[in-house]
Scaffold this active site. Structure first.
Site, PDB file in Angstrom:
ATOM      1  NE  ARG A   1     -19.923  23.779 -54.096  1.00 35.78           N
ATOM      2  CZ  ARG A   1     -20.781  24.749 -54.385  1.00 35.78           C
ATOM      3  NH1 ARG A   1     -21.513  25.301 -53.420  1.00 35.78           N
ATOM      4  NH2 ARG A   1     -20.913  25.184 -55.626  1.00 35.78           N
TER       5      ARG A   1
ATOM      6  N   GLY B   1     -31.630  28.559 -55.576  1.00 40.05           N
ATOM      7  CA  GLY B   1     -31.245  28.116 -56.910  1.00 40.05           C
ATOM      8  C   GLY B   1     -30.164  27.057 -56.900  1.00 40.05           C
TER       9      GLY B   1
ATOM     10  NE  ARG C   1     -31.356  31.718 -60.147  1.00 39.73           N
ATOM     11  CZ  ARG C   1     -30.499  31.599 -59.125  1.00 39.73           C
ATOM     12  NH1 ARG C   1     -30.935  31.631 -57.885  1.00 39.73           N
ATOM     13  NH2 ARG C   1     -29.211  31.442 -59.361  1.00 39.73           N
TER      14      ARG C   1
ATOM     15  CB  SER D   1     -25.118  28.579 -63.775  1.00 36.50           C
ATOM     16  OG  SER D   1     -25.025  28.143 -62.428  1.00 36.50           O
TER      17      SER D   1
ATOM     18  CG  ASP E   1     -23.192  34.660 -55.054  1.00 36.96           C
ATOM     19  OD1 ASP E   1     -23.957  34.945 -55.995  1.00 36.96           O
ATOM     20  OD2 ASP E   1     -23.043  33.500 -54.641  1.00 36.96           O
TER      21      ASP E   1
END
EC number: 2.5.1.19
Length: 451
Positions: free
Chosen positions: A36, A105, A134, A180, A327
């Site tokens: 980010r 991803g 995915r 997601s 995760d």
């Protein structure tokens, strides 16, 4: 700028039953925040500095993508601790662009949104059996609403994907958050650069909300104003905003720390003590993770940015809403395999759509090792075996760094050890994980083929 691969990853590896010693390993930098902050810096006009960015295969994909969108990246030091980024202000390209996103991803999805600003961009992967499977359908549907022509692979919008955009203006868009949160984060990074701004409505609920809040935190630090409701289901981003050049320092990575904490939590030796630093207090994922270890009875202490865990405790079964720590789930499942009683980890359906099917694939490999695990559509139920498991099996990481971490933890507490194939995929997020375990006292060595 590629992360160097440890020699240990050249072959399958054997993880022998081991006692861990007192250690203070260095936690890798956060993958979430590296992505980010680097992206925000690449979109700012001017020079930004990223201090202690994560170094991994995912980082390499991120850096490739930023260069393809017009940013200039270089290291200020030989130790690769400070990354200088000269941003482009917005994605710029005069001709067709192709980005190889590797097996990353989140990188792929956040760049898909920004790619909509270019007339012709294609996203490819050299991991067709992992990232290539995915889904991105919901994000492509949202971009189509904005006027982008999207050419994905199959009904689920898998890679490779080509976008024809460039002239989109913004307006209103609806996105599903059921599978997601990365789809939403992708739109949030895109929105300030649209001439008409963007109003986003999230439908079907929202998974992994802590990661959306991380996105909002970074956008705010980069000078972007976002209005949103308390449930993170409605957003308004005004037009005419610009990302500002900044200096960002990346904190330690809680999901990587989770693997080390789990390895020590399952140890029978009270002399095995793990001390980790640079773990930002108040981090939403971190707080939920540390609470999970407390709930299973681990001997855990927190002092500012330092977390200490001592082995030798009898762990107990626990119940966990897994979505806030999605995760970290594979290594928490591994720890639960050695707890007394039953553990139930639920609200994790999104794990089916990661680098592997982290519910079914993980459970299949753990069963080979002798663990009692039951996969469900939205949960994993574990019957703990405090006495340990047999091991003595060859298990595969399914191209998934998180599954490899979980299998290594089980190997340490098995009676006959485990042979791990596909160990090279640990480099996706934590290239030196196995070497770090060796420094902590683990007996891990390559299995070389017979001549």
């Amino acid at each position: 700028m590629n992360a160097q691969k440890p020699e240990l990853l050249q072959h399958p590896i054997f993880v022998a039953p081991s006692n861990l010693m007192a250690a203070q390993p260095e936690v890798p930098s956060s993958k979430y925040y590296t992505l980010r902050y680097v992206l925000a810096a690449a979109l700012a006009a001017g020079e930004s500095r990223i201090i202690l960015p994560a170094l991994s295969d995912d980082s390499d994909a991120l850096f490739r993508g930023c260069r393809a969108l017009g940013a200039d990246l270089e290291w200020e030091d030989e130790q690769q601790q400070v990354l200088l980024i000269r941003g482009s202000g917005r994605p710029r390209a005069t001709g067709p662009v192709t980005i190889n996103v590797g097996n990353a991803g989140a990188v792929a999805r956040l760049f898909l949104g920004l790619g909509a600003l270019l007339p012709d961009i294609t996203f490819v992967t050299d991991h067709p059996q992992s990232l290539g499977k995915r889904p991105n359908r919901e994000l492509l549907e949202a971009l189509t609403q904005l006027g982008v022509t999207c050419e994905g692979t199959g009904v689920e919008g898998c890679l490779p994907i080509t976008l024809h955009g460039g002239a989109i203006r913004g307006g209103k868009v609806t996105i599903s958050g059921a599978r997601s949160s990365q789809y939403l984060s992708s739109l949030l990074f895109l929105a300030p650069l649209l001439p008409d701004g963007l109003e986003i409505t999230v439908v079907d609920g929202l998974k992994s909300q802590p990661l959306v809040r991380a996105t909002l935190e970074v956008l705010q630090e980069a000078g972007i104003r976002v209005e949103y409701d308390d449930h993170l289901l409605a957003f308004r981003i005004a037009p005419g905003q610009q990302y500002q050049a900044r200096t960002y320092t990346i904190p330690g990575d809680y999901p990587s720390a989770a693997a080390l904490l789990a390895a020590y939590a399952v140890s029978n030796d009270p002399a095995s003590e793990l001390r980790l630093s640079r773990l930002r207090p108040g981090d939403e994922v971190g707080e939920a993770l540390l609470q999970a270890f407390r709930d299973m009875g681990a001997d855990l202490r927190v002092n500012g940015e330092q977390v200490t865990l001592r082995g030798g405790r009898r762990l107990r079964g626990f119940e966990l809403d897994g979505d806030p720590v999605i995760d970290c789930i594979p290594v928490l499942v591994a720890a639960a395999c050695f707890a007394e009683g039953e553990s139930v980890i639920s609200n994790i359906e999104s794990l089916h759509y990661k680098e592997s099917d982290r519910i079914n694939d993980l459970c299949a490999e753990l069963r080979k090792a002798g663990c009692s695990v039951e996969p469900q559509e939205d949960a994993i139920i574990i019957q703990g075996r405090p006495q340990g498991v047999e091991g003595g099996a060859v298990v595969d990481g399914h191209n998934d760094h998180r599954v490899l971490m979980a299998l290594a933890i089980v190997g340490l507490r098995s009676r006959r050890g485990l042979t791990l194939t596909g160990a090279e995929h640990i480099a996706k997020s934590y290239p030196h994980f196995f070497e770090e375990l060796q420094r902590c006292g683990a007996d891990i060595h390559p299995v070389t083929p017979q001549a």
